[in-house]
Scaffold this active site. Structure first.
Site, PDB file in Angstrom:
ATOM      1  N   ARG A  16       0.854  -1.201   0.000  1.00 37.23           N
ATOM      2  CA  ARG A  16       0.000   0.000   0.000  1.00 37.23           C
ATOM      3  C   ARG A  16       0.879   1.236   0.000  1.00 37.23           C
ATOM      4  O   ARG A  16       1.828   1.347   0.766  1.00 37.23           O
ATOM      5  CB  ARG A  16      -0.904   0.018   1.233  1.00 37.23           C
ATOM      6  CG  ARG A  16      -1.570   1.370   1.418  1.00 37.23           C
ATOM      7  CD  ARG A  16      -3.021   1.293   1.576  1.00 37.23           C
ATOM      8  NE  ARG A  16      -3.613   2.616   1.588  1.00 37.23           N
ATOM      9  CZ  ARG A  16      -4.625   2.948   2.351  1.00 37.23           C
ATOM     10  NH1 ARG A  16      -5.149   2.065   3.171  1.00 37.23           N
ATOM     11  NH2 ARG A  16      -5.133   4.146   2.286  1.00 37.23           N
ATOM     12  N   ARG A  34      -5.408   1.637  -4.471  1.00 35.73           N
ATOM     13  CA  ARG A  34      -4.540   0.939  -3.527  1.00 35.73           C
ATOM     14  C   ARG A  34      -4.572  -0.565  -3.730  1.00 35.73           C
ATOM     15  O   ARG A  34      -5.577  -1.107  -4.158  1.00 35.73           O
ATOM     16  CB  ARG A  34      -4.911   1.275  -2.097  1.00 35.73           C
ATOM     17  CG  ARG A  34      -6.354   0.947  -1.781  1.00 35.73           C
ATOM     18  CD  ARG A  34      -6.863   1.670  -0.603  1.00 35.73           C
ATOM     19  NE  ARG A  34      -7.168   3.025  -0.989  1.00 35.73           N
ATOM     20  CZ  ARG A  34      -7.891   3.862  -0.273  1.00 35.73           C
ATOM     21  NH1 ARG A  34      -8.383   3.489   0.865  1.00 35.73           N
ATOM     22  NH2 ARG A  34      -8.124   5.073  -0.673  1.00 35.73           N
ATOM     23  N   ASP A  87      -6.606  -2.079   1.381  1.00 34.07           N
ATOM     24  CA  ASP A  87      -7.103  -1.132   2.370  1.00 34.07           C
ATOM     25  C   ASP A  87      -7.796  -1.947   3.449  1.00 34.07           C
ATOM     26  O   ASP A  87      -8.631  -2.802   3.132  1.00 34.07           O
ATOM     27  CB  ASP A  87      -8.096  -0.160   1.719  1.00 34.07           C
ATOM     28  CG  ASP A  87      -8.596   0.900   2.681  1.00 34.07           C
ATOM     29  OD1 ASP A  87      -7.807   1.373   3.517  1.00 34.07           O
ATOM     30  OD2 ASP A  87      -9.788   1.257   2.594  1.00 34.07           O
ATOM     31  N   ASP A 100      -9.863  -1.230   6.874  1.00 32.85           N
ATOM     32  CA  ASP A 100     -10.487  -0.249   7.765  1.00 32.85           C
ATOM     33  C   ASP A 100     -11.068  -0.948   8.975  1.00 32.85           C
ATOM     34  O   ASP A 100     -11.760  -1.970   8.838  1.00 32.85           O
ATOM     35  CB  ASP A 100     -11.622   0.498   7.059  1.00 32.85           C
ATOM     36  CG  ASP A 100     -11.144   1.506   6.038  1.00 32.85           C
ATOM     37  OD1 ASP A 100      -9.986   1.949   6.140  1.00 32.85           O
ATOM     38  OD2 ASP A 100     -11.932   1.852   5.144  1.00 32.85           O
TER      39      ASP A 100
END
Length: 177
Positions: A104, A113, A116, A118
């Site tokens: 990344r 990207r 990712d 989260d």
């Protein structure tokens, strides 16, 4: 859905029982499916994190700060649910390290990207500082988080927002739930 295996081990950072964990994963560069699968494998390897289920991966339009971008490479997105003994900031450090290991590059907010990860929720905690906001501040507005989450937790609720099914229905109808 993949059940967890093995005994629970306490992380020395946190006392008490494990907390529910919801992570959202996405990739729109390179071998997207391979990147997501590798990220899940590495998350499973984090001491103090236990994966209960991983949603199917769904393809979605890239979202930029200006809105959907149909010209950008499409994303594969999914959600992982489980539990953790890690404090949220320690979990953030671990997931950021996985993102770095998988290539990344952070040059543009909401840019393309390879991976990712989260943090959507850790228990029912509310955190707001310069590094982390929990629950995730935009999760209630993202069908690419809500739909995969609903697939693995039909009765899920997002802290401070309500039932995931209602949130998703509100997005699909064009009005908030």
């Amino acid at each position: 859905m993949t059940p967890i295996a093995g005994p629970l081990v306490h992380d020395p950072i946190r006392r008490g029982g494990p907390e529910r964990l919801v992570l959202a994963l996405g990739s729109n560069l390179g071998e997207r499916h391979a990147s997501l699968t590798e990220a899940v494998d590495r998350i499973r390897a984090i001491p103090g994190v236990f994966v209960r289920a991983v949603s199917p991966f769904v393809e979605t339009v890239a979202v930029r700060t200006t809105g959907p971008d149909t010209d950008a490479p499409a994303y594969l997105n999914g959600v992982l649910v489980g539990h953790t003994y890690l404090e949220p900031h320690r979990l953030l450090d671990a997931t950021a390290a996985i993102e770095d290991e998988l290539g990344r590059v952070r040059t543009e907010r909401w840019g393309d990207r390879t991976i990712d990860i989260d943090i959507i929720e850790v228990g029912r905690r509310r955190v707001s500082d310069e590094r982390l906001i929990l629950p995730h501040p935009r999760a209630a507005e993202r069908d690419f988080v809500l739909a995969p989450w609903l697939a693995v937790e039909p009765d899920a609720t997002l802290t401070g927002h309500g039932r995931v099914a209602d949130l998703l229905a509100g997005l699909e109808s064009g009005s908030p739930a």
